[in-house]
Scaffold this motif. Structure first.
Motif, PDB file in Angstrom:
ATOM      1  N   GLU A   1       0.810  -1.224   0.000  1.00  0.00           N
ATOM      2  CA  GLU A   1       0.000   0.000   0.000  1.00  0.00           C
ATOM      3  C   GLU A   1       0.840   1.270   0.000  1.00  0.00           C
ATOM      4  OE1 GLU A   1       0.517  -1.442   4.235  1.00  0.00           O
ATOM      5  OE2 GLU A   1       0.016  -2.316   2.297  1.00  0.00           O
ATOM      6  N   SER A   2       2.144   1.156   0.300  1.00  0.00           N
ATOM      7  CA  SER A   2       2.980   2.352   0.356  1.00  0.00           C
ATOM      8  C   SER A   2       3.675   2.643  -0.970  1.00  0.00           C
ATOM      9  CB  SER A   2       4.055   2.203   1.444  1.00  0.00           C
ATOM     10  OG  SER A   2       5.123   1.378   1.000  1.00  0.00           O
ATOM     11  N   ILE A   3       3.571   1.709  -1.913  1.00  0.00           N
ATOM     12  CA  ILE A   3       4.333   1.826  -3.162  1.00  0.00           C
ATOM     13  C   ILE A   3       3.613   2.732  -4.160  1.00  0.00           C
ATOM     14  CG2 ILE A   3       5.152   0.559  -5.187  1.00  0.00           C
ATOM     15  CD1 ILE A   3       5.657  -1.821  -3.385  1.00  0.00           C
ATOM     16  N   LYS A   4       4.370   3.683  -4.697  1.00  0.00           N
ATOM     17  CA  LYS A   4       3.898   4.495  -5.821  1.00  0.00           C
ATOM     18  C   LYS A   4       4.902   4.345  -6.957  1.00  0.00           C
ATOM     19  CE  LYS A   4       1.184   7.986  -3.370  1.00  0.00           C
ATOM     20  NZ  LYS A   4       0.891   9.427  -3.221  1.00  0.00           N
ATOM     21  N   LEU A   5       4.373   4.196  -8.169  1.00  0.00           N
ATOM     22  CA  LEU A   5       5.225   4.012  -9.342  1.00  0.00           C
ATOM     23  C   LEU A   5       5.123   5.234 -10.240  1.00  0.00           C
ATOM     24  CD1 LEU A   5       4.330   0.298 -10.208  1.00  0.00           C
ATOM     25  CD2 LEU A   5       6.094   1.173  -8.667  1.00  0.00           C
ATOM     26  N   ILE A   6       6.284   5.696 -10.720  1.00  0.00           N
ATOM     27  CA  ILE A   6       6.347   6.904 -11.537  1.00  0.00           C
ATOM     28  C   ILE A   6       7.043   6.586 -12.852  1.00  0.00           C
ATOM     29  CG2 ILE A   6       7.162   9.294 -11.640  1.00  0.00           C
ATOM     30  CD1 ILE A   6       7.339   9.182  -8.562  1.00  0.00           C
ATOM     31  N   HIS A   7       6.441   7.063 -13.930  1.00  0.00           N
ATOM     32  CA  HIS A   7       7.049   6.910 -15.262  1.00  0.00           C
ATOM     33  C   HIS A   7       6.892   8.218 -16.017  1.00  0.00           C
ATOM     34  CE1 HIS A   7       8.287   5.310 -19.091  1.00  0.00           C
ATOM     35  NE2 HIS A   7       7.111   5.602 -19.631  1.00  0.00           N
ATOM     36  N   SER A   8       8.006   8.760 -16.476  1.00  0.00           N
ATOM     37  CA  SER A   8       8.013  10.026 -17.226  1.00  0.00           C
ATOM     38  C   SER A   8       7.318  11.139 -16.457  1.00  0.00           C
ATOM     39  CB  SER A   8       7.353   9.840 -18.600  1.00  0.00           C
ATOM     40  OG  SER A   8       8.085   8.922 -19.369  1.00  0.00           O
ATOM     41  N   GLY A   9       7.528  11.183 -15.140  1.00  0.00           N
ATOM     42  CA  GLY A   9       6.988  12.245 -14.305  1.00  0.00           C
ATOM     43  C   GLY A   9       5.544  12.069 -13.885  1.00  0.00           C
ATOM     44  N   ALA A  10       4.901  10.974 -14.326  1.00  0.00           N
ATOM     45  CA  ALA A  10       3.493  10.745 -13.983  1.00  0.00           C
ATOM     46  C   ALA A  10       3.376   9.547 -13.053  1.00  0.00           C
ATOM     47  CB  ALA A  10       2.669  10.509 -15.246  1.00  0.00           C
ATOM     48  N   VAL A  11       2.460   9.652 -12.088  1.00  0.00           N
ATOM     49  CA  VAL A  11       2.204   8.548 -11.163  1.00  0.00           C
ATOM     50  C   VAL A  11       1.245   7.563 -11.820  1.00  0.00           C
ATOM     51  CG1 VAL A  11       1.325   7.911  -8.896  1.00  0.00           C
ATOM     52  CG2 VAL A  11       2.535  10.069  -9.179  1.00  0.00           C
ATOM     53  N   LEU A  12       1.619   6.286 -11.814  1.00  0.00           N
ATOM     54  CA  LEU A  12       0.757   5.237 -12.366  1.00  0.00           C
ATOM     55  C   LEU A  12      -0.242   4.835 -11.282  1.00  0.00           C
ATOM     56  CD1 LEU A  12       3.513   3.065 -14.130  1.00  0.00           C
ATOM     57  CD2 LEU A  12       2.430   5.197 -14.889  1.00  0.00           C
ATOM     58  N   LYS A  13      -1.508   5.173 -11.460  1.00  0.00           N
ATOM     59  CA  LYS A  13      -2.484   5.063 -10.370  1.00  0.00           C
ATOM     60  C   LYS A  13      -3.435   3.879 -10.478  1.00  0.00           C
ATOM     61  CE  LYS A  13      -2.531   9.978  -9.152  1.00  0.00           C
ATOM     62  NZ  LYS A  13      -3.371  11.188  -8.987  1.00  0.00           N
ATOM     63  N   ASP A  14      -3.972   3.625 -11.667  1.00  0.00           N
ATOM     64  CA  ASP A  14      -5.023   2.619 -11.811  1.00  0.00           C
ATOM     65  C   ASP A  14      -4.428   1.217 -11.761  1.00  0.00           C
ATOM     66  OD1 ASP A  14      -7.182   1.043 -12.389  1.00  0.00           O
ATOM     67  OD2 ASP A  14      -7.807   2.169 -14.162  1.00  0.00           O
ATOM     68  N   GLU A  15      -4.579   0.534 -10.614  1.00  0.00           N
ATOM     69  CA  GLU A  15      -3.944  -0.764 -10.428  1.00  0.00           C
ATOM     70  C   GLU A  15      -4.582  -1.860 -11.274  1.00  0.00           C
ATOM     71  OE1 GLU A  15      -3.667  -1.808  -6.350  1.00  0.00           O
ATOM     72  OE2 GLU A  15      -2.321  -0.146  -5.857  1.00  0.00           O
ATOM     73  N   ASN A  16      -5.799  -1.630 -11.742  1.00  0.00           N
ATOM     74  CA  ASN A  16      -6.478  -2.640 -12.554  1.00  0.00           C
ATOM     75  C   ASN A  16      -6.227  -2.451 -14.050  1.00  0.00           C
ATOM     76  OD1 ASN A  16      -7.738  -4.000 -10.348  1.00  0.00           O
ATOM     77  ND2 ASN A  16      -9.203  -2.307 -10.209  1.00  0.00           N
ATOM     78  N   ALA A  17      -5.608  -1.330 -14.403  1.00  0.00           N
ATOM     79  CA  ALA A  17      -5.348  -1.055 -15.818  1.00  0.00           C
ATOM     80  C   ALA A  17      -4.168  -1.888 -16.305  1.00  0.00           C
ATOM     81  CB  ALA A  17      -5.067   0.428 -16.015  1.00  0.00           C
ATOM     82  N   PRO A  18      -4.203  -2.343 -17.569  1.00  0.00           N
ATOM     83  CA  PRO A  18      -3.073  -3.117 -18.106  1.00  0.00           C
ATOM     84  C   PRO A  18      -1.843  -2.222 -18.290  1.00  0.00           C
ATOM     85  CG  PRO A  18      -4.654  -2.632 -19.843  1.00  0.00           C
ATOM     86  CD  PRO A  18      -5.288  -2.182 -18.561  1.00  0.00           C
ATOM     87  N   LEU A  19      -0.671  -2.828 -18.264  1.00  0.00           N
ATOM     88  CA  LEU A  19       0.563  -2.059 -18.436  1.00  0.00           C
ATOM     89  C   LEU A  19       0.573  -1.307 -19.761  1.00  0.00           C
ATOM     90  CD1 LEU A  19       3.245  -4.581 -17.095  1.00  0.00           C
ATOM     91  CD2 LEU A  19       2.219  -2.635 -15.907  1.00  0.00           C
TER      92      LEU A  19
END
Length: 199
Positions: A39-57
């Motif tokens: 629950e503490s992990i946030k992922l960032i790609h190209s300056g944007a936070v990847l939020k929707d955990e159900n969305a495909p990569l």
């Protein structure tokens, strides 16, 4: 799909055959690798936070060999001491915000100011000054330092954003808003100076 993962100084990579797997699967792998609470992990790609955990990569427009920055903390793991979790108050939350901002001012801002000065000097070299190619007075790798400062400021913004504030705590909410605005100002200053240099 091959993805490179960065967490502080740690590096790893994951290989996925299917880019349609949901983001939560990647977060599970990262949690197991880093031992960070999921629950503490946030992922960032190209300056944007990847939020929707159900969305495909594939929905995040990740290219093969893309680099994903991990931001997370083990601080919120429950502690058995004192018979249970500590009750947070608005005062303690405001102190937490102020401590984070003080840390940024003391540890990051001096490095930022020095880097901006270096950018200014390198963009406006003095015609009378010559620096031998192998001189020890050469500037450090500018692009690497820009990436480091940008990453640190972004992590600071995420840390402030992750502080839990109750709806009734108007003063704490205002304190965080001011802190976020200040840190965002540092990030904007860094990006604007860098972009004006590379144009």
């Amino acid at each position: 799909m091959h993805l490179n993962i960065k967490w502080g100084k740690e590096r790893t990579s994951f290989e996925f055959e299917d880019s349609l797997i949901p983001l939560r699967v990647l977060k599970n792998f990262i949690s197991e690798w880093s031992h960070l609470p999921l629950e503490s992990i946030k992922l960032i790609h190209s300056g944007a936070v990847l939020k929707d955990e159900n969305a495909p990569l594939s929905s995040f427009r990740l290219r093969p060999n893309a680099t994903i920055q991990v931001v997370g903390s083990a601080d919120n793991i429950s502690s058995p001491s004192h018979g249970g979790p500590t009750q947070k108050s608005e005062t303690s939350t405001i102190s937490q915000i102020q401590e984070q901002l003080t840390s940024i001012r003391s540890s990051l801002v001096p490095s930022l100011e020095k880097f901006l000065q270096t950018l200014h000097i390198s963009s406006n070299p003095q015609p009378t000054t010559t620096v031998p190619p192998n001189s020890s007075t050469q500037f450090p790798p500018i692009q690497k330092e820009y990436a480091r400062l940008s990453e640190m400021l972004l992590q600071s913004l995420l840390t402030l954003d992750a502080i839990t504030i109750d709806r009734e705590w108007e003063q704490a909410r205002q304190e965080r808003k001011i802190a976020v605005k200040e840190v965002q100002g540092y990030l904007d200053q860094l990006d604007d100076t860098w972009n004006s240099r590379v144009r």
